[in-house]
Design an enzyme around this catalytic site. Structure first.
Site, PDB file in Angstrom:
ATOM      1  N   SER A 238       0.876  -1.180   0.000  1.00 19.45           N
ATOM      2  CA  SER A 238       0.000   0.000   0.000  1.00 19.45           C
ATOM      3  C   SER A 238       0.907   1.221   0.000  1.00 19.45           C
ATOM      4  O   SER A 238       2.092   1.127   0.320  1.00 19.45           O
ATOM      5  CB  SER A 238      -0.829  -0.037   1.284  1.00 19.45           C
ATOM      6  OG  SER A 238      -1.328   1.239   1.590  1.00 19.45           O
TER       7      SER A 238
ATOM      8  N   TYR B 136      -1.629  -1.317  10.486  1.00 21.31           N
ATOM      9  CA  TYR B 136      -1.768  -1.551   9.035  1.00 21.31           C
ATOM     10  C   TYR B 136      -0.458  -1.228   8.322  1.00 21.31           C
ATOM     11  O   TYR B 136       0.042  -2.005   7.506  1.00 21.31           O
ATOM     12  CB  TYR B 136      -2.906  -0.677   8.509  1.00 21.31           C
ATOM     13  CG  TYR B 136      -3.203  -0.841   7.023  1.00 21.31           C
ATOM     14  CD1 TYR B 136      -3.954  -1.903   6.552  1.00 21.31           C
ATOM     15  CD2 TYR B 136      -2.738   0.097   6.104  1.00 21.31           C
ATOM     16  CE1 TYR B 136      -4.244  -2.040   5.189  1.00 21.31           C
ATOM     17  CE2 TYR B 136      -3.023  -0.031   4.749  1.00 21.31           C
ATOM     18  CZ  TYR B 136      -3.777  -1.100   4.298  1.00 21.31           C
ATOM     19  OH  TYR B 136      -4.052  -1.233   2.952  1.00 21.31           O
TER      20      TYR B 136
HETATM   21  N1  LIG Z   1      -8.618   0.038  -1.744  1.00 27.01           N
HETATM   22  C1  LIG Z   1      -7.529   0.745  -1.540  1.00 27.01           C
HETATM   23  O1  LIG Z   1      -7.553   1.992  -1.655  1.00 27.01           O
HETATM   24  C2  LIG Z   1      -6.235   0.074  -1.194  1.00 27.01           C
HETATM   25  C3  LIG Z   1      -5.091   0.879  -1.058  1.00 27.01           C
HETATM   26  C4  LIG Z   1      -3.882   0.283  -0.741  1.00 27.01           C
HETATM   27  C5  LIG Z   1      -3.808  -1.090  -0.572  1.00 27.01           C
HETATM   28  N2  LIG Z   1      -4.930  -1.849  -0.693  1.00 27.01           N
HETATM   29  C6  LIG Z   1      -4.792  -3.288  -0.489  1.00 27.01           C
HETATM   30  O2  LIG Z   1      -5.417  -3.980  -1.549  1.00 27.01           O
HETATM   31  C7  LIG Z   1      -5.931  -5.241  -1.067  1.00 27.01           C
HETATM   32  C8  LIG Z   1      -7.403  -5.367  -1.440  1.00 27.01           C
HETATM   33  O3  LIG Z   1      -8.088  -4.247  -0.905  1.00 27.01           O
HETATM   34  P1  LIG Z   1      -9.625  -3.911  -1.215  1.00 27.01           P
HETATM   35  O4  LIG Z   1      -9.720  -2.453  -1.187  1.00 27.01           O
HETATM   36  O5  LIG Z   1     -10.092  -4.689  -2.370  1.00 27.01           O
HETATM   37  O6  LIG Z   1     -10.288  -4.487   0.149  1.00 27.01           O
HETATM   38  P2  LIG Z   1     -11.779  -4.925   0.486  1.00 27.01           P
HETATM   39  O7  LIG Z   1     -11.907  -4.726   1.964  1.00 27.01           O
HETATM   40  O8  LIG Z   1     -12.762  -4.264  -0.386  1.00 27.01           O
HETATM   41  O9  LIG Z   1     -11.763  -6.498   0.157  1.00 27.01           O
HETATM   42  C9  LIG Z   1     -10.991  -7.370   0.935  1.00 27.01           C
HETATM   43  C10 LIG Z   1     -11.530  -8.783   0.834  1.00 27.01           C
HETATM   44  O10 LIG Z   1     -10.705  -9.591   1.689  1.00 27.01           O
HETATM   45  C11 LIG Z   1     -11.546 -10.427   2.473  1.00 27.01           C
HETATM   46  N3  LIG Z   1     -10.890 -10.761   3.731  1.00 27.01           N
HETATM   47  C12 LIG Z   1     -10.711  -9.952   4.806  1.00 27.01           C
HETATM   48  N4  LIG Z   1     -10.116 -10.620   5.801  1.00 27.01           N
HETATM   49  C13 LIG Z   1      -9.883 -11.874   5.343  1.00 27.01           C
HETATM   50  C14 LIG Z   1      -9.309 -13.028   5.924  1.00 27.01           C
HETATM   51  N5  LIG Z   1      -8.881 -13.034   7.184  1.00 27.01           N
HETATM   52  N6  LIG Z   1      -9.226 -14.153   5.175  1.00 27.01           N
HETATM   53  C15 LIG Z   1      -9.713 -14.174   3.896  1.00 27.01           C
HETATM   54  N7  LIG Z   1     -10.282 -13.110   3.320  1.00 27.01           N
HETATM   55  C16 LIG Z   1     -10.376 -11.975   4.027  1.00 27.01           C
HETATM   56  C17 LIG Z   1     -12.814  -9.599   2.670  1.00 27.01           C
HETATM   57  O11 LIG Z   1     -13.937 -10.388   3.039  1.00 27.01           O
HETATM   58  C18 LIG Z   1     -12.959  -8.918   1.325  1.00 27.01           C
HETATM   59  O12 LIG Z   1     -13.702  -9.709   0.419  1.00 27.01           O
HETATM   60  C19 LIG Z   1      -5.662  -5.230   0.447  1.00 27.01           C
HETATM   61  O13 LIG Z   1      -4.462  -5.926   0.685  1.00 27.01           O
HETATM   62  C20 LIG Z   1      -5.486  -3.762   0.773  1.00 27.01           C
HETATM   63  O14 LIG Z   1      -4.694  -3.558   1.925  1.00 27.01           O
HETATM   64  C21 LIG Z   1      -6.146  -1.294  -1.007  1.00 27.01           C
END
Ligand SMILES: NC(=O)c1ccc[n+]([C@@H]2O[C@H](COP(=O)([O-])OP(=O)(O)OC[C@H]3O[C@@H](n4cnc5c(N)ncnc54)[C@H](O)[C@@H]3O)[C@@H](O)[C@H]2O)c1
Length: 257
Positions: free
Chosen positions: A144, A157
């Site tokens: 991230s 985080y």
């Molecule tokens: N959206 C952003 O702006 C952003 C920015 C930087 C990094 N990220 C990273 O991208 C990745 C995806 O993010 P997103 O925005 O799609 O998140 P999101 O929260 O929309 O989706 C995450 C998914 O992971 C699942 N999940 C959560 N805990 C879990 C567990 N213990 N075991 C299995 N599944 C689990 C959730 O049910 C969900 O379906 C993450 O690693 C996040 O840290 C996202």
């Protein structure tokens, strides 16, 4: 069909970036193993992919639990007989429960590290040997902007996302000789539920400032990150190893004004 005959495990495939990647990987010919802690989201993703003529199975698993991850890979091998791509995407953001180390509770710290870091560790521990056994492949990790900048207010985080970058590099060196490439995607501001929970829904979030600092002046979409993941998963990135790809519209290289 850039993933024809490949078997890909995607964690957190129920929604957001993971879901977009699952749809795309299946369209590109992969047999996709959808992993999520949320039963409804995972089952729905499987139905949609199958309805579109793709191959997918949903496995309900919590990436922080050893038995779940052992079971996930056992089922993957039983059903598809190989593993070529492991996309470590699942993570949690603890919202207002996270914070500076001086205020975040030990329980929240352990919960966030449990999913985001132990989860990555477990998936790689049990998944990488199967990729090697299957003749090599690609591991994708997810950091991230919090892993490359000092973003205050979410130290648990941030710690996990920094550690993800360090672990990506060490695994890239460790497993490269056995045909396993390990690369990392570092997004910022992608339009998903996590963005809403972490930023958009928070009264402290200054959206104008965020967008002003992003040269593209907009958030990313899950499908933009999924297309990068497809590149990293496929043989198109065959000479990429240990790369930390900032997919963030340029926010992390913009000087603060
Ligand atoms: N959206 C952003 O702006 C952003 C920015 C930087 C990094 N990220 C990273 O991208 C990745 C995806 O993010 P997103 O925005 O799609 O998140 P999101 O929260 O929309 O989706 C995450 C998914 O992971 C699942 N999940 C959560 N805990 C879990 C567990 N213990 N075991 C299995 N599944 C689990 C959730 O049910 C969900 O379906 C993450 O690693 C996040 O840290 C996202």
């Amino acid at each position: 069909m850039r993933l024809k005959d490949k078997v890909a495990v995607i964690t957190g495939a129920g929604r957001g970036i993971g879901r977009a990647a699952a749809d795309l990987f299946a369209q590109e010919g992969a047999s996709v193993v959808l992993v999520d802690v949320c039963e409804n989201l995972g089952a729905e993703a499987q139905r949609t992919i199958e309805g579109n003529g793709g191959k997918a199975i949903f496995i309900h698993a919590d990436v922080a639990r050893t038995e779940d991850i052992q079971g996930l890979f056992a089922t993957t091998m039983e059903v598809y007989g190989a593993l070529h791509v492991l996309y470590n995407n699942a993570a949690i953001f603890a919202g207002k429960d996270d914070g500076p180390v001086t205020t975040v509770t030990e329980e929240v710290w352990d919960r966030v590290l449990g999913v985001n870091l132990r989860g990555l560790f477990l998936c790689c521990k049990y998944g990488v040997p199967l990729i090697i056994e299957s003749g090599g492949g690609s591991v994708i990790t997810t950091s991230s902007s919090a892993g490359v900048l000092g973003i205050p207010g979410c130290d648990a985080y941030t710690a996990t996302k920094g550690a993800t970058i360090a672990l990506t590099r060490s695994m890239a060196v460790e497993f490269g000789p056995q045909g396993v490439r390990v690369n990392c995607i570092a997004p910022a501001g992608v339009d998903t539920e996590m963005l809403r929970e972490s930023s958009l829904d928070s009264e402290d979030f200054d959206e104008d400032y965020f967008l002003q600092r992003t040269p593209f002046r907009r958030y990313g979409t899950p499908s933009e990150i999924a297309r990068l993941a497809l590149f990293l998963a496929s043989d198109d990135s065959s000479y990429l190893n240990g790369a930390i790809v900032r997919a963030d519209g340029g926010i992390t290289i913009t000087p603060i004004s």
